[in-house]
Scaffold this motif. Structure first.
Motif, PDB file in Angstrom:
ATOM      1  N   MET A 380       0.845  -1.204   0.000  1.00  0.00           N
ATOM      2  CA  MET A 380       0.000   0.000   0.000  1.00  0.00           C
ATOM      3  C   MET A 380       0.877   1.251   0.000  1.00  0.00           C
ATOM      4  O   MET A 380       0.617   2.206  -0.745  1.00  0.00           O
ATOM      5  CB  MET A 380      -0.905  -0.009   1.225  1.00  0.00           C
ATOM      6  CG  MET A 380      -1.779   1.210   1.354  1.00  0.00           C
ATOM      7  SD  MET A 380      -2.833   1.145   2.801  1.00  0.00           S
ATOM      8  CE  MET A 380      -4.258   0.313   2.125  1.00  0.00           C
ATOM      9  N   ALA A 383       2.084   2.149  -3.372  1.00  0.00           N
ATOM     10  CA  ALA A 383       1.112   2.880  -4.190  1.00  0.00           C
ATOM     11  C   ALA A 383       1.194   4.367  -3.845  1.00  0.00           C
ATOM     12  O   ALA A 383       1.176   5.235  -4.732  1.00  0.00           O
ATOM     13  CB  ALA A 383      -0.293   2.345  -3.935  1.00  0.00           C
ATOM     14  N   LEU A 387       2.051   7.716  -6.110  1.00  0.00           N
ATOM     15  CA  LEU A 387       1.060   8.789  -6.077  1.00  0.00           C
ATOM     16  C   LEU A 387       1.729  10.159  -5.884  1.00  0.00           C
ATOM     17  O   LEU A 387       1.394  11.122  -6.576  1.00  0.00           O
ATOM     18  CB  LEU A 387       0.079   8.499  -4.939  1.00  0.00           C
ATOM     19  CG  LEU A 387      -0.951   9.545  -4.582  1.00  0.00           C
ATOM     20  CD1 LEU A 387      -1.877   9.769  -5.756  1.00  0.00           C
ATOM     21  CD2 LEU A 387      -1.753   9.095  -3.370  1.00  0.00           C
ATOM     22  N   SER A 455       1.184  -7.636 -11.721  1.00  0.00           N
ATOM     23  CA  SER A 455       0.518  -7.090 -10.530  1.00  0.00           C
ATOM     24  C   SER A 455       1.152  -5.766 -10.127  1.00  0.00           C
ATOM     25  O   SER A 455       0.456  -4.844  -9.682  1.00  0.00           O
ATOM     26  CB  SER A 455       0.498  -8.110  -9.393  1.00  0.00           C
ATOM     27  OG  SER A 455       1.684  -8.041  -8.657  1.00  0.00           O
ATOM     28  N   GLY A 458      -0.274  -3.263 -12.408  1.00  0.00           N
ATOM     29  CA  GLY A 458      -1.665  -3.024 -12.022  1.00  0.00           C
ATOM     30  C   GLY A 458      -1.744  -2.053 -10.866  1.00  0.00           C
ATOM     31  O   GLY A 458      -2.493  -1.058 -10.913  1.00  0.00           O
ATOM     32  N   ILE A 459      -0.946  -2.302  -9.829  1.00  0.00           N
ATOM     33  CA  ILE A 459      -0.960  -1.418  -8.661  1.00  0.00           C
ATOM     34  C   ILE A 459      -0.624   0.018  -9.084  1.00  0.00           C
ATOM     35  O   ILE A 459      -1.319   0.972  -8.728  1.00  0.00           O
ATOM     36  CB  ILE A 459       0.056  -1.920  -7.607  1.00  0.00           C
ATOM     37  CG1 ILE A 459      -0.458  -3.195  -6.967  1.00  0.00           C
ATOM     38  CG2 ILE A 459       0.320  -0.858  -6.558  1.00  0.00           C
ATOM     39  CD1 ILE A 459       0.550  -3.893  -6.097  1.00  0.00           C
ATOM     40  N   LEU A 460       0.420   0.157  -9.895  1.00  0.00           N
ATOM     41  CA  LEU A 460       0.894   1.504 -10.231  1.00  0.00           C
ATOM     42  C   LEU A 460      -0.085   2.236 -11.145  1.00  0.00           C
ATOM     43  O   LEU A 460      -0.455   3.380 -10.887  1.00  0.00           O
ATOM     44  CB  LEU A 460       2.277   1.410 -10.881  1.00  0.00           C
ATOM     45  CG  LEU A 460       3.373   0.916  -9.927  1.00  0.00           C
ATOM     46  CD1 LEU A 460       4.642   0.589 -10.681  1.00  0.00           C
ATOM     47  CD2 LEU A 460       3.645   1.961  -8.862  1.00  0.00           C
ATOM     48  N   PHE A 462      -3.251   1.730 -11.725  1.00  0.00           N
ATOM     49  CA  PHE A 462      -4.544   2.038 -11.138  1.00  0.00           C
ATOM     50  C   PHE A 462      -4.432   3.055  -9.999  1.00  0.00           C
ATOM     51  O   PHE A 462      -5.400   3.736  -9.674  1.00  0.00           O
ATOM     52  CB  PHE A 462      -5.261   0.747 -10.717  1.00  0.00           C
ATOM     53  CG  PHE A 462      -5.923   0.076 -11.889  1.00  0.00           C
ATOM     54  CD1 PHE A 462      -7.267   0.294 -12.156  1.00  0.00           C
ATOM     55  CD2 PHE A 462      -5.197  -0.716 -12.771  1.00  0.00           C
ATOM     56  CE1 PHE A 462      -7.867  -0.278 -13.266  1.00  0.00           C
ATOM     57  CE2 PHE A 462      -5.790  -1.294 -13.873  1.00  0.00           C
ATOM     58  CZ  PHE A 462      -7.129  -1.084 -14.135  1.00  0.00           C
ATOM     59  N   THR A 463      -3.228   3.159  -9.423  1.00  0.00           N
ATOM     60  CA  THR A 463      -2.970   4.296  -8.530  1.00  0.00           C
ATOM     61  C   THR A 463      -3.068   5.586  -9.345  1.00  0.00           C
ATOM     62  O   THR A 463      -3.638   6.584  -8.897  1.00  0.00           O
ATOM     63  CB  THR A 463      -1.568   4.179  -7.914  1.00  0.00           C
ATOM     64  OG1 THR A 463      -1.499   2.985  -7.160  1.00  0.00           O
ATOM     65  CG2 THR A 463      -1.268   5.359  -7.014  1.00  0.00           C
TER      66      THR A 463
ATOM     67  N   TRP B  51      -5.950  -8.542  -8.886  1.00  0.00           N
ATOM     68  CA  TRP B  51      -5.815  -8.096  -7.497  1.00  0.00           C
ATOM     69  C   TRP B  51      -4.964  -6.818  -7.398  1.00  0.00           C
ATOM     70  O   TRP B  51      -5.323  -5.886  -6.678  1.00  0.00           O
ATOM     71  CB  TRP B  51      -5.205  -9.216  -6.657  1.00  0.00           C
ATOM     72  CG  TRP B  51      -4.654  -8.734  -5.351  1.00  0.00           C
ATOM     73  CD1 TRP B  51      -3.357  -8.539  -5.033  1.00  0.00           C
ATOM     74  CD2 TRP B  51      -5.405  -8.355  -4.205  1.00  0.00           C
ATOM     75  NE1 TRP B  51      -3.234  -8.057  -3.755  1.00  0.00           N
ATOM     76  CE2 TRP B  51      -4.489  -7.937  -3.220  1.00  0.00           C
ATOM     77  CE3 TRP B  51      -6.771  -8.318  -3.906  1.00  0.00           C
ATOM     78  CZ2 TRP B  51      -4.882  -7.490  -1.967  1.00  0.00           C
ATOM     79  CZ3 TRP B  51      -7.150  -7.867  -2.654  1.00  0.00           C
ATOM     80  CH2 TRP B  51      -6.222  -7.462  -1.696  1.00  0.00           C
ATOM     81  N   GLY B  52      -3.829  -6.803  -8.136  1.00  0.00           N
ATOM     82  CA  GLY B  52      -2.935  -5.649  -8.084  1.00  0.00           C
ATOM     83  C   GLY B  52      -3.667  -4.365  -8.443  1.00  0.00           C
ATOM     84  O   GLY B  52      -3.562  -3.352  -7.757  1.00  0.00           O
ATOM     85  N   ALA B  53      -4.446  -4.423  -9.530  1.00  0.00           N
ATOM     86  CA  ALA B  53      -5.169  -3.245  -9.987  1.00  0.00           C
ATOM     87  C   ALA B  53      -6.152  -2.764  -8.916  1.00  0.00           C
ATOM     88  O   ALA B  53      -6.195  -1.579  -8.578  1.00  0.00           O
ATOM     89  CB  ALA B  53      -5.915  -3.563 -11.279  1.00  0.00           C
ATOM     90  N   TYR B  55      -6.162  -3.455  -5.656  1.00  0.00           N
ATOM     91  CA  TYR B  55      -5.492  -3.026  -4.425  1.00  0.00           C
ATOM     92  C   TYR B  55      -4.822  -1.666  -4.628  1.00  0.00           C
ATOM     93  O   TYR B  55      -4.863  -0.811  -3.741  1.00  0.00           O
ATOM     94  CB  TYR B  55      -4.465  -4.090  -4.009  1.00  0.00           C
ATOM     95  CG  TYR B  55      -3.904  -3.871  -2.629  1.00  0.00           C
ATOM     96  CD1 TYR B  55      -4.718  -3.988  -1.511  1.00  0.00           C
ATOM     97  CD2 TYR B  55      -2.571  -3.550  -2.443  1.00  0.00           C
ATOM     98  CE1 TYR B  55      -4.214  -3.791  -0.248  1.00  0.00           C
ATOM     99  CE2 TYR B  55      -2.057  -3.352  -1.174  1.00  0.00           C
ATOM    100  CZ  TYR B  55      -2.880  -3.471  -0.076  1.00  0.00           C
ATOM    101  OH  TYR B  55      -2.377  -3.265   1.184  1.00  0.00           O
ATOM    102  N   GLY B  56      -4.228  -1.470  -5.805  1.00  0.00           N
ATOM    103  CA  GLY B  56      -3.594  -0.188  -6.101  1.00  0.00           C
ATOM    104  C   GLY B  56      -4.600   0.950  -6.064  1.00  0.00           C
ATOM    105  O   GLY B  56      -4.366   1.990  -5.442  1.00  0.00           O
ATOM    106  N   PHE B  57      -5.745   0.723  -6.704  1.00  0.00           N
ATOM    107  CA  PHE B  57      -6.770   1.772  -6.766  1.00  0.00           C
ATOM    108  C   PHE B  57      -7.321   2.075  -5.375  1.00  0.00           C
ATOM    109  O   PHE B  57      -7.408   3.239  -4.960  1.00  0.00           O
ATOM    110  CB  PHE B  57      -7.893   1.334  -7.706  1.00  0.00           C
ATOM    111  CG  PHE B  57      -8.948   2.372  -7.884  1.00  0.00           C
ATOM    112  CD1 PHE B  57      -8.696   3.495  -8.670  1.00  0.00           C
ATOM    113  CD2 PHE B  57     -10.176   2.261  -7.263  1.00  0.00           C
ATOM    114  CE1 PHE B  57      -9.658   4.480  -8.829  1.00  0.00           C
ATOM    115  CE2 PHE B  57     -11.140   3.247  -7.411  1.00  0.00           C
ATOM    116  CZ  PHE B  57     -10.887   4.349  -8.199  1.00  0.00           C
ATOM    117  N   SER B  59      -5.902   1.471  -2.481  1.00  0.00           N
ATOM    118  CA  SER B  59      -4.851   2.094  -1.671  1.00  0.00           C
ATOM    119  C   SER B  59      -4.769   3.578  -1.944  1.00  0.00           C
ATOM    120  O   SER B  59      -4.708   4.397  -1.032  1.00  0.00           O
ATOM    121  CB  SER B  59      -3.491   1.471  -1.980  1.00  0.00           C
ATOM    122  OG  SER B  59      -3.476   0.133  -1.649  1.00  0.00           O
ATOM    123  N   CYS B  60      -4.757   3.920  -3.223  1.00  0.00           N
ATOM    124  CA  CYS B  60      -4.601   5.317  -3.628  1.00  0.00           C
ATOM    125  C   CYS B  60      -5.723   6.162  -3.051  1.00  0.00           C
ATOM    126  O   CYS B  60      -5.489   7.207  -2.428  1.00  0.00           O
ATOM    127  CB  CYS B  60      -4.585   5.372  -5.156  1.00  0.00           C
ATOM    128  SG  CYS B  60      -4.618   7.035  -5.797  1.00  0.00           S
TER     129      CYS B  60
END
Lengths: 590, 85
Positions: A380, A383, A387, A455, A458-460, A462-463, B51-53, B55-57, B59-60
């Motif tokens: 978290m 992310a 941001l 993944s 995806g995290i980055l 979608f952040t 999941w990454g997408a 969780y990233g969203f 979290s942000c």
């Protein structure tokens, strides 16, 4: 053939030479010292060198193993980048301070005993404080004093711990401390985590780093906290407390970064966040997580240096540091923007950038050690890193509302320094093998697996989506954020009030009482004594002695001609008399 | 070359086109997570595609909202001359 040479010496000797030379010669000295230091680290082999016995304690200046070598590498490389970035600065004092600072940092890295470590530790604290003072503004000087006071507190804790440890163990060898919960253990831990900027002892960092000079803060962002991480890895591996401290740190920095308006202070909060990963890795204490901490420190020094160089370049060229006053610089500073973004991608752990191959090792270390909560919270925080450092800061600095500032690209040496750092950020990300080979434990970790890459992306990304959806909420506000430095910034005001009001009032009251009841009596007694003893006895003696010295001085004045030759002869004569006396008494004893 | 790319990204006239490109990138990343092997999965969420997408969203959004809430409601954000009285 010299089997080992201390890389710190290049910097410490260099620091003495820098003020004596000017212009090109000075620049040459500044460039040569780090190059020689890098070469020394390159040619190093593990072993113990330069040991001296001092007051019954064995001092070791060169304890070399894989862990100290990897930190030696990154400290010397970063010192070269920092020097190139600062080449145009005409202030010799700053260069000298930076050299002492780097020398201290490398000295800690190779120190084999706690006393040597402590001496270099303090050298770092004082040298780096100068880099804050050197900006010579009121805010900087005040922040510099707070900085040095906090570091003195940390240093005293560390020294106290070292002495207690020595008394218990009769040993000052640097190594993992027994986790016995003793006072020595906790004092040393506090001393080190002050420098690692672990909340609530972190506020000195975000207070002082944004106030330092443009080039000084680049050095500061690299050395103090990472030297502390080195000591944590060396002395406190597997300390459970650090796991949670590190995880909280990682998120703490992120939360404050949302609120921050000052560009370099935002980056400073992200140092805290990133060092949180390293501290958590040390706490977990497995081979993989310790490797993660070390490699992340390596990558972090380079990308954080790059980010500070980018923000520093904007400050240097525009004179503005607040996001509310910046914007639209992409047209005039495109190269700075691109280089900054490489640092931003590296800190955010984008695939093919350095953070990806190091940060993931810490997170995987947590996951493999059956700590899912830690792994999730650290993810978290990453992310949050993208941001702010990858989106918010560049958006409001380079894009966003046009501030109408007339800026241009910074001087060439600054761009070159940023270019070297950017090259290394990408190089480590694309080819992590050489860095992994330097790590203290064997690496069984491949960051580039399919699911890991997708993944992470995806995290980055979608952040990023979240950022643009909530853009209005993120608009920087012209405020400052109250942090734990409130305790001593407002606390000192309370102390001053206490000193000036209650203490002073009591003091003058007691003074009045004393005057009324005691002084009169004492004065009368004194008067009597003065008449009898002082005038008759003491004055007579003093006058006699004074007369003697006046006449003696008169005689000496004639002999004191001011000619060096005469003095030299007198000294020589005196020397001969003394040596003769000893020689004679020696011969007489035979 | 780099300069032209930066100028293209910064120009407000290209915002629509960039937006379209970004959406395509998001979709590609989201879908590609369904296609990869997951033999390294340690926990249940590692096995969920996308999941990454998610969780990233989440979290942000959480980080922004919680931080701003703390900043405004708990007295963290103060005037710039807070310490200079």
């Amino acid at each position: 053939m010299i089997d080992w040479f201390h890389p710190s010496l290049f910097f410490i000797v260099g620091a003495f030479i820098i003020p004596l030379v000017r212009g090109r010669a000075q620049q040459a000295v500044m460039m040569i010292a780090p190059v020689l230091a890098v070469y020394t680290v390159y040619s190093m082999t593990p072993g113990t060198y330069w040991t001296y016995s001092f007051l019954g304690v064995q001092l070791t200046f060169g304890a070399v193993d894989k862990l100290s070598i990897v930190f030696g590498w990154v400290f010397t490389i970063m010192s070269f980048i920092g020097v190139v970035y600062a080449l145009h600065v005409k202030d010799s004092g700053q260069h000298t301070a930076a050299f002492f600072y780097v020398g201290g940092s490398i000295g800690v890295t190779f120190a084999g005993d706690y006393f040597t470590l402590f001496v270099f530790w303090e050298l770092m604290a004082f040298a780096s404080a100068y880099l804050v003072f050197a900006r010579r503004e009121k805010a900087a000087i005040e922040a510099g004093y707070r900085y040095i006071l906090v570091h003195i507190f940390g240093g005293v804790c560390l020294l106290g711990g070292i002495i207690l440890h020595y008394l218990q163990m009769k040993s000052v060898v640097v190594g993992p401390l027994p986790k016995d919960g003793s006072l020595a253990f906790y004092l040393m831990l506090v001393g080190v985590i002050v420098n690692a900027a672990v909340p609530p002892l972190h506020a000195w960092l975000t207070d002082a780093y944004p106030e330092g000079t443009v080039t000084g803060s680049v050095f500061m962002s690299a050395f103090t906290t990472k030297t502390a991480v080195y000591v944590l890895v060396r002395v406190f591996p597997g300390t459970e407390l650090l796991v949670w401290m590190g995880t909280i740190m990682a998120l703490y920095g992120v939360v404050y970064a949302v609120l921050e308006n000052d560009a370099r202070r935002l980056l400073a909060y992200h140092i805290i966040s990133q060092v949180g990963y390293m501290v958590a890795g040390v706490g977990i204490g497995t081979d993989m997580s310790l490797n993660g901490s070390v490699s992340h420190a390596f990558a972090h020094i380079l990308y954080k240096g790059l980010l500070f160089m980018g923000a520093g370049a904007v400050l240097e060229m525009t004179g503005r540091r607040k996001l509310t006053e910046l914007g639209g610089l992409y047209r005039t500073m495109p190269i700075t923007l691109v280089l900054y973004m490489i640092g931003g991608f590296a800190i955010s752990a984008f695939p093919l950038f350095s953070g990806f191959v190091t940060k993931s090792m810490v997170v995987s270390g947590a996951a493999h050690d059956h700590r899912p909560a830690v792994a999730l919270l650290l993810t978290m925080a990453s992310a949050g890193t993208f941001l702010h450092t990858g989106l918010k800061l560049p958006y409001y600095m380079f894009f966003g509302k046009d501030s109408g500032l007339e800026a241009k690209e910074p001087p060439l040496n600054m761009l070159i320094a940023m270019g070297i750092a950017a090259f290394l950020c990408i190089g480590i990300g694309c080819v992590p093998g050489p860095l992994y080979a330097l790590l203290p434990y064997p690496v069984h970790f491949d960051p580039y697996t399919g699911d890991h890459v997708t993944s992470a992306l995806g995290i980055l990304l979608f952040t990023g989506l979240g950022f643009f959806m909530l853009l209005k909420k993120l608009d920087p506000e012209p405020t400052i954020s109250v942090d734990t430095d409130w305790v001593y910034r407002k606390g000192s005001k309370a102390f001053m009030w206490f000193a000036s009001k209650p203490v002073q009032t009591t003091d003058s009251y007691v003074g009045d009482l004393y005057n009324t009841f005691f002084s009169r009596f004492t004065l009368a007694l004194c008067n009597f004594l003065a008449k009898v003893f002082d005038i008759r006895g003491i004055d007579g003696t003093v006058n006699g002695v004074a007369d003697f010295f006046i006449s003696l001085a008169g005689a000496l004045r004639v002999s004191a001609t001011g000619l060096v030759r005469n003095y030299a002869v007198t000294m020589l004569f005196g020397g001969v008399v003394i040596i003769g006396y000893y020689l004679l008494s020696y011969l007489m004893r035979q | 070359m780099i300069k032209r790319l930066v100028l293209y990204v910064g120009n407000p006239a290209n915002a629509k086109q960039l937006k379209k490109l970004s959406y395509i990138a998001l979709v590609i990343v989201f879908l590609s997570d369904f296609l990869v092997h997951r033999e390294h999965a340690l926990y249940i969420w590692d096995k969920i595609p996308g999941w990454g997408a998610l969780y990233g969203f989440v979290s942000c959004v959480l980080i922004i909202l919680v931080s701003k809430f703390i900043g405004h409601q708990c007295g963290i954000m103060q005037d710039e001359d807070y310490y200079n009285d």
